[in-house]
Scaffold this active site. Structure first.
Site, PDB file in Angstrom:
ATOM      1  N   ASN A   8      16.071  18.918  31.049  1.00 22.30           N
ATOM      2  CA  ASN A   8      15.316  17.676  30.860  1.00 22.30           C
ATOM      3  C   ASN A   8      16.013  16.605  31.693  1.00 22.30           C
ATOM      4  OD1 ASN A   8      14.066  15.353  30.010  1.00 22.30           O
ATOM      5  ND2 ASN A   8      14.871  15.417  27.916  1.00 22.30           N
ATOM      6  N   LYS A  10      15.040  13.567  32.308  1.00 23.55           N
ATOM      7  CA  LYS A  10      14.874  12.184  31.819  1.00 23.55           C
ATOM      8  C   LYS A  10      14.542  11.235  32.982  1.00 23.55           C
ATOM      9  CE  LYS A  10      17.844  13.392  28.002  1.00 23.55           C
ATOM     10  NZ  LYS A  10      18.674  12.954  26.908  1.00 23.55           N
ATOM     11  N   HIS A  97       9.771  14.028  22.392  1.00 28.98           N
ATOM     12  CA  HIS A  97      11.219  13.894  22.613  1.00 28.98           C
ATOM     13  C   HIS A  97      11.730  12.683  21.828  1.00 28.98           C
ATOM     14  CE1 HIS A  97      15.092  13.142  24.433  1.00 28.98           C
ATOM     15  NE2 HIS A  97      15.102  14.431  24.697  1.00 28.98           N
ATOM     16  N   GLU A  99      13.721  10.391  22.448  1.00 36.43           N
ATOM     17  CA  GLU A  99      13.744   9.087  23.133  1.00 36.43           C
ATOM     18  C   GLU A  99      12.367   8.444  23.149  1.00 36.43           C
ATOM     19  OE1 GLU A  99      15.770  10.648  26.563  1.00 36.43           O
ATOM     20  OE2 GLU A  99      17.540  10.920  25.291  1.00 36.43           O
ATOM     21  N   GLU A 170      16.301  19.172  18.245  1.00 40.18           N
ATOM     22  CA  GLU A 170      17.339  18.335  18.838  1.00 40.18           C
ATOM     23  C   GLU A 170      17.763  17.269  17.834  1.00 40.18           C
ATOM     24  OE1 GLU A 170      17.028  18.340  23.445  1.00 40.18           O
ATOM     25  OE2 GLU A 170      15.580  16.915  22.687  1.00 40.18           O
ATOM     26  N   GLY A 176      23.064  13.311  24.017  1.00 35.73           N
ATOM     27  CA  GLY A 176      23.764  12.421  24.943  1.00 35.73           C
ATOM     28  C   GLY A 176      25.022  11.803  24.356  1.00 35.73           C
ATOM     29  N   SER A 215      23.640  17.779  23.710  1.00 34.47           N
ATOM     30  CA  SER A 215      24.987  17.976  24.257  1.00 34.47           C
ATOM     31  C   SER A 215      25.327  19.449  24.517  1.00 34.47           C
ATOM     32  CB  SER A 215      26.038  17.321  23.358  1.00 34.47           C
ATOM     33  OG  SER A 215      25.837  15.911  23.335  1.00 34.47           O
TER      34      SER A 215
END
Ligand code: PGA
Length: 252
Positions: A8, A10, A97, A99, A170, A176, A215
């Protein structure tokens, strides 16, 4: 079921940068995904066509979009449609996702609309689910996964083939941050996802890939991939460099 090794990217990489990274990866891989594995690269919309073109050099690899709007076309400034994604040569799209849920404010219902529309348009969909630290600490893991999966898959076409759908678990606190969920956490969440999918999809649940993300690095990918009910990994930061993503793709 093949393990899905997904990147991914991003909001990183221009078109030429994306093409260069995929080109490097293709060379390192010798032009094919390892046996028993498939590769997906989710790239920014502006780099999608270049990514999809470059990824043709790797047998067993496909490109995907990171987002889409659930309509064929229309007055939706700034959005892209499944038709546009397919016209770029991409086969996949990410939905839900964290985010997009937490920074862009996407609701469970909207994620569900996107997932259903993308599948109906013939895209393969990777639906992301996962709890925040507060939700986890309040004992809400099961409730969050149950809600996100139920709403996320609510309107999917009845004839959806299991290989066209994947779920990525996730935990938001592990994305991250350098914090990976421990093996016990991953086992618990993935087995919960498998049984929740069983209730929603029946026998297709066994063939629906459940990926872990958050991560993932070359150093921990092998042990994560060895866990029960882990059918792949979704990798952010460590997928940006071809060499590092390659190590994850080959991890055992
Ligand atoms: P990360 O991101 O590997 O950088 O934690 C994973 C993701 O957000 O999909």
């Amino acid at each position: 079921m093949k393990k899905i090794m997904a990147a991914n990217w991003k909001m990183y990489k221009t078109g030429p940068e994306a093409a260069a990274t995929v080109g490097e990866l293709a060379k390192l891989l010798g032009g094919r995904a390892p046996d028993g594995r498939e590769i997906v690269v989710f790239a920014p919309a502006t780099a999608l066509e270049r990514t999809a073109e470059a990824i043709k050099a790797v047998a067993g690899a496909e490109a995907g979009a990171e987002n889409m709007y659930p309509a064929e076309e229309g007055a939706f400034t700034g959005e892209i449609s499944p038709l546009m994604i397919k016209a770029c040569g991409a086969r996949w799209v990410l939905t839900g996702h964290s985010e997009r849920r937490h920074i862009l404010g996407e609701s469970d219902a909207f994620v569900g609309q996107k997932t259903a529309f993308a599948l109906a348009q013939g895209l393969r969909v990777m639906l992301c689910v996962g709890e925040t630290l507060e939700e986890r600490e309040a004992g809400g893991l099961q409730e969050v996964l149950e809600r996100q999966l139920r709403e996320g898959l609510k309107e999917i076409p009845a004839d959806t083939a299991p290989e066209n759908l994947a779920v990525a678990y996730e935990p938001v606190w592990a994305i991250g941050t350098g914090k990976t969920a421990g093996p016990e956490d991953i086992l618990e969440a993935h087995s919960l996802c498998r049984s929740l999918l069983g209730a929603l999809l029946g026998e297709k649940a066994a063939q629906t890939a459940i990926l872990y993300g958050g991560s993932v690095k070359p150093a921990n990918a092998g042990s994560i991939l060895a866990l029960d009910n882990v059918d792949g990994v979704l990798v952010g930061g460590a997928s940006l460099k071809a060499e590092s993503f390659l190590q994850i793709i080959n991890a055992h």
